[in-house]
Structures are given as C-alpha cells and as structure tokens.
Design an enzyme around this catalytic site. Structure first.
Site, PDB file in Angstrom:
ATOM      1  N   HIS A   1     -37.135  48.415  17.975  1.00 57.59           N
ATOM      2  CA  HIS A   1     -35.868  47.823  17.548  1.00 57.59           C
ATOM      3  C   HIS A   1     -34.874  48.846  17.003  1.00 57.59           C
ATOM      4  CE1 HIS A   1     -36.993  43.727  18.301  1.00 57.59           C
ATOM      5  NE2 HIS A   1     -38.086  43.819  17.560  1.00 57.59           N
TER       6      HIS A   1
ATOM      7  N   GLU B   1     -27.400  41.052  21.805  1.00 59.74           N
ATOM      8  CA  GLU B   1     -26.816  42.133  22.610  1.00 59.74           C
ATOM      9  C   GLU B   1     -25.566  41.676  23.356  1.00 59.74           C
ATOM     10  OE1 GLU B   1     -29.873  40.116  25.316  1.00 59.74           O
ATOM     11  OE2 GLU B   1     -29.542  40.469  23.193  1.00 59.74           O
TER      12      GLU B   1
END
Length: 351
Positions: free
Chosen positions: A233, A263
């Site tokens: 991450h 995203e």
C-alpha cells in the site's frame, strides 16, 4: 467525532445479524477485521448510509474487489466528516467572542475618555472663577491624577488591542487551516469528495442559469490493485499521489481536480466544452504515461502507470448526478475497451 450517519445504537437482534454480515464481508475479501474496516463493513450491510453504500456497490460492480485501503479511505471521508466542522465552528466562535471583548474594551475606554473630558471641563470652569492659590494646587492635582489615569487607560487599551490582534491572527490562521483540511484530500493535496460535491452543484447551477460550458473528466488508475498486491500500500499510495501531482501541474487555476475515491479522480472544467475537455484529458493521459517510479529499497523500476478517462459535458437540465453518470459510463467504456484510453460521452455504447 463520527458522522451521525455512522453512529447509532442498534437493537440487539439487528446488531447481531449485521455483525455476522459485516464479518462475512471482510472475510470474503480477505480484509483484516480492524475497527475501521469493521465499522465501514457494518455501515454497508445496514444500508443506511446512502453515499457509502453507493460507492462500495460501484467499486464491487467495477472491480469485484474490496481492500482495507479502500475501506479506510471511505471511513476517513464519510464517517469522520463532522469533526473538522465542529473544530471550525469552535474557532469561529472564539473569533466572534474575541471581537466582542475588543468592542467591550474600546467602549470602556471611551467611557473613561468621557470622564476625562468632563474632568477637564470642570477644572477649566474652576480656573475661570479666579481660584485661590490653594484652589490652584487642588486643580493641578486633579488634572495630574486625571491625566495619569487617562495615560494608563490608553496603555491598557493599546495592550488589549495588540493582544487581540495577535489572537485574531492566530484564530484566522487556524480557521483557514481547518477550512483547507475540510476540503482537501490528505494523500494527494487535491480537493476531496465533500468539496467536489459542493463545487459540482455550483457549476451545474451556473450552467443551467447561463448556459456557460462546463465539462468533467473521470480518471481511474489502470490495474491499480496490482500495485497494491505486488508492491504494498505504500507504493500504491505513492502512485496515487504522483498522479495527483501531475493533474495539478497540468490543469489551470480555474479547474477543480478532486480525488473521487480510492484510485479514481474527477476534474471539473468550468468554461470548457467537450472538445477542449478531451484535449486536457489527453495532456494528463500522456503525462501519466511518462511517469517513472523506482522502488527505493531495491532500485527496481515499477511497471508503467496509465489511466483511463471518461469525459462528459453539462447539458441544460442536468443534475450533478446525471452528469457524473455519463462521465462514469464513458470511463466504464474506456476500461471495457482495454483501458489506457480516453472516451467521450458521445462514444458511449455500453448502457
């Protein structure tokens, strides 16, 4: 503080059923049962937070997958949205009270000035009455005392005003900081979902009132899950942050780039028709494709980053929801056609 949508006391039988569903959801997607992830999962299965439910459903329809990073982002943006506003209200109240204290100090000083003026007038009359030597000494003493008191009052007022100015500047700085935090995504520095919704309504309303052109872009980082799965991450966050930086560099001051969630990004383009919007999308698309990322620990060059983009232009009678839906449909088609491309609403065939 939790958003009121995200904090309720449920009946025991309902809570037990929702607890089971929330736990099953986290296990199904291999998400650790942390307090934050559990909280978002619980709110999702209750179906009582409309925005949170809609975003998770859209994510599942688009990718068929959830992860802890995505749930944390939802928690941060949808379940904590009351705390910053409360802090802002507190600071505004402090600023309001400070101004009242300044007004009180000035009013009090004015009263003291009136008393000083009255003393001067009385002593002037005493001088006009042919006073004796003893009377003159009394008048002089009274004037000295009154003048000394007036000077002390002025110094106190000056100190009070200087202190108030310092406190006011500090509070104003805090208010600005909190307002920025309320509207800014912490990772990218772009606007957040809350600010996007507000600005979107303003621009759609302006378009419907004056027919000024207004377009939007929806961007999604292609195969983002692979970055998280393969590199973690931290790298995933860096990819999101770098794409956000590119957007800020390529856009005009009047444009409004926001992190929509995970995203995915949205750009509001006021005064821009669909042709110009596509041109802006191409600039961002090409700049992202040139991005080079190196993993510091291993000096390994990471895979290329690409984005898919959907573009739509506001029509008379549009609501923010209908405009977003068309841009989202265009984005969906760009991904269906293989990603790493731009699709305008005029090209939509998937409905």
């Amino acid at each position: 503080m939790l958003n009121s949508h995200c904090f309720r006391l449920d009946a025991a039988d309902e809570a037990n059923e929702w607890h089971t569903q929330a736990t099953d959801l986290l296990i199904r997607y291999n998400i650790p049962i942390t307090p934050v992830c559990y909280h978002v999962a619980y709110e999702y299965v209750t179906q009582r937070h409309g925005e949170l439910t809609r975003i998770i459903d859209a994510q599942l329809n688009k990718t068929g997958h959830l992860d802890s990073h995505f749930l944390f982002h939802l928690f941060e943006n949808l379940c904590l949205e009351g705390a910053e506003n409360d802090k802002l209200d507190d600071h505004l109240a402090d600023l309001h009270n400070l101004l009242f204290k300044v007004l009180e100090g000035v009013t009090n000083n004015c009263s003291q000035t009136d008393l000083f003026s009255e003393t001067l007038l009385n002593q002037s009359h005493a001088l006009d009455a042919n006073p004796s030597l003893e009377d003159l000494r009394g008048i002089a003493q009274t004037l000295m005392q009154a003048t000394t008191q007036a000077m002390q009052n002025n110094r106190m007022l000056q100190d009070h005003l200087e202190s108030a100015e310092e406190q006011s500047l500090s509070l104003q700085s805090e208010v600005k900081k909190l307002r920025d935090e309320i509207s800014t995504d912490a990772l990218t520095g772009l606007f957040n979902r809350r600010a996007l919704n507000k600005r979107m309504h303003e621009l759609v309303e302006a378009h419907n009132g004056a027919s000024t052109p207004f377009s939007i872009l929806m961007l999604d980082i292609d195969h983002f899950k692979r970055f998280n799965d393969n590199f973690g991450h931290v790298i995933g966050d860096e990819v999101i942050r770098r794409v956000g930086l590119i957007m800020r560099d390529q856009l005009r001051d009047v444009d409004f780039p926001a992190r929509y969630g995970g995203e995915e990004f949205t750009v509001l383009l006021p005064g821009t028709d669909i042709t110009h919007a596509i041109s802006i999308a191409e600039t961002i698309h090409q700049s992202v494709a040139k991005l080079i990322l190196i993993k510091r620990s291993t000096k390994e060059k990471l895979p290329s980053v690409t984005v898919s983009v959907g573009a739509a232009s506001c029509r008379r009678g549009d609501s923010p929801e209908t405009l977003l839906e068309r841009a989202d449909q265009a984005l969906y088609q760009a991904k269906e056609e293989g990603r790493n491309r731009i699709v305008s609403e005029a090209e939509i065939t998937y409905m």
